[in-house]
Design a protein around this motif. Structure first.
Motif, PDB file in Angstrom:
ATOM      1  N   ALA A 118      20.077  41.749  78.884  1.00  0.00           N
ATOM      2  CA  ALA A 118      20.372  41.718  77.141  1.00  0.00           C
ATOM      3  C   ALA A 118      21.571  42.019  76.640  1.00  0.00           C
ATOM      4  CB  ALA A 118      20.035  43.459  77.073  1.00  0.00           C
ATOM      5  N   THR A 119      22.422  42.578  78.111  1.00  0.00           N
ATOM      6  CA  THR A 119      23.667  42.247  77.350  1.00  0.00           C
ATOM      7  C   THR A 119      24.426  40.670  77.277  1.00  0.00           C
ATOM      8  OG1 THR A 119      24.247  43.739  78.802  1.00  0.00           O
ATOM      9  CG2 THR A 119      26.318  42.507  78.716  1.00  0.00           C
ATOM     10  N   LEU A 122      22.747  39.948  73.378  1.00  0.00           N
ATOM     11  CA  LEU A 122      23.933  40.324  72.567  1.00  0.00           C
ATOM     12  C   LEU A 122      25.276  39.679  72.442  1.00  0.00           C
ATOM     13  CD1 LEU A 122      23.095  44.245  72.616  1.00  0.00           C
ATOM     14  CD2 LEU A 122      22.286  42.477  71.340  1.00  0.00           C
ATOM     15  N   PHE A 142      13.501  44.701  76.690  1.00  0.00           N
ATOM     16  CA  PHE A 142      14.175  44.091  75.162  1.00  0.00           C
ATOM     17  C   PHE A 142      14.289  44.177  74.241  1.00  0.00           C
ATOM     18  CE2 PHE A 142      13.642  41.714  79.637  1.00  0.00           C
ATOM     19  CZ  PHE A 142      14.958  41.982  80.115  1.00  0.00           C
ATOM     20  N   ALA A 145      17.108  45.396  72.303  1.00  0.00           N
ATOM     21  CA  ALA A 145      18.017  44.151  71.966  1.00  0.00           C
ATOM     22  C   ALA A 145      18.265  43.004  71.183  1.00  0.00           C
ATOM     23  CB  ALA A 145      19.081  43.416  73.360  1.00  0.00           C
ATOM     24  N   TYR A 148      17.937  44.147  67.092  1.00  0.00           N
ATOM     25  CA  TYR A 148      19.507  43.772  66.292  1.00  0.00           C
ATOM     26  C   TYR A 148      19.855  42.571  66.713  1.00  0.00           C
ATOM     27  CZ  TYR A 148      24.199  44.962  65.492  1.00  0.00           C
ATOM     28  OH  TYR A 148      25.878  44.846  65.616  1.00  0.00           O
ATOM     29  N   VAL A 149      19.579  41.341  67.520  1.00  0.00           N
ATOM     30  CA  VAL A 149      20.144  40.199  67.338  1.00  0.00           C
ATOM     31  C   VAL A 149      19.785  39.386  65.678  1.00  0.00           C
ATOM     32  CG1 VAL A 149      19.350  38.068  68.127  1.00  0.00           C
ATOM     33  CG2 VAL A 149      20.644  39.321  70.041  1.00  0.00           C
TER      34      VAL A 149
END
Length: 209
Positions: A118-119, A122, A142, A145, A148-149
């Motif tokens: 996830a990090t 992003l 997931f 994340a 948000y993308v």
């Protein structure tokens, strides 16, 4: 379309590869097979090193051979979490009268790979390192994340569901721009040769794979 692929290694293995003849999987070729019209920029594989278990003592050795094969692929990155094994006591759902109400079980738990994936998804999105992100997993964790993308960064997120028997969780599919299924035909067309080589020598497909 410039595409980065993020693969949840254990989810892929247990949903699509375990007990199949497709475990010797070339992940770069798989990405190109799934998205033949796109430009694959990077493939990120998230996993953890396995511990030997009494019922499968050679499993860590086979994994290391496979990881060595993956390192021959330019543009592929391997990101490691950690794998913890231990013994835990669990209560029985229906204990028999006069017998203990709990039992000891061997417990194995993978930590860190979900957070790492996830990090990276992003951070790469913030840095505009892709036009499309592909997440290969059926793990609902997931969804945040990915959402948000898609909504926050305005980038395309494609979910590849590796489970041939179950649809993706609703929250996970809703977070994606598009959902694609992984089929045996994709796996069959994306195998390493039985033997390949690196600077050390020959890398042979593990027996039984």
């Amino acid at each position: 379309m410039l595409t980065n692929v993020y693969i949840d290694g254990f989810n892929l293995y247990y949903r699509a590869l375990r007990d199949t003849p497709f475990r010797w999987l070339d992940l770069w070729r798989l990405a190109e097979t799934l998205f033949p019209q796109d430009t694959i920029n990077r493939v990120c594989y998230f996993t953890a090193l396995l511990d030997a278990r009494p019922d499968n003592p050679l499993q860590p050795r086979r994994q290391l051979v496979y990881l060595r094969a993956l390192t021959t692929l330019p543009g592929l990155e391997i990101h490691y979490g950690r794998f913890r094994s231990g013994v835990k006591r669990r209560p029985l759902a229906e204990p028999a009268p006069g017998l203990p109400g709990s039992m000891l079980f061997r417990d194995s738990e993978e930590k860190g790979s979900d957070v790492n994936l996830a990090t990276r998804l992003l951070v790469d999105g913030f840095n505009r390192e892709y036009e499309q992100a592909v997440v290969v997993s059926n793990d609902a964790d997931f969804a945040g994340a990915m959402g948000y993308v898609k909504d926050g960064l305005g980038l395309r997120v494609t979910l590849v569901n590796p489970d041939p028997h179950n649809s993706s969780p609703r929250d996970l599919s809703a977070a994606a721009t598009y959902v694609k299924r992984l089929w045996k035909s994709h796996l069959r067309r994306s195998q390493f040769p039985d033997a390949l080589s690196d600077d050390v020598g020959v890398i042979a497909k593990p027996a039984g794979w």
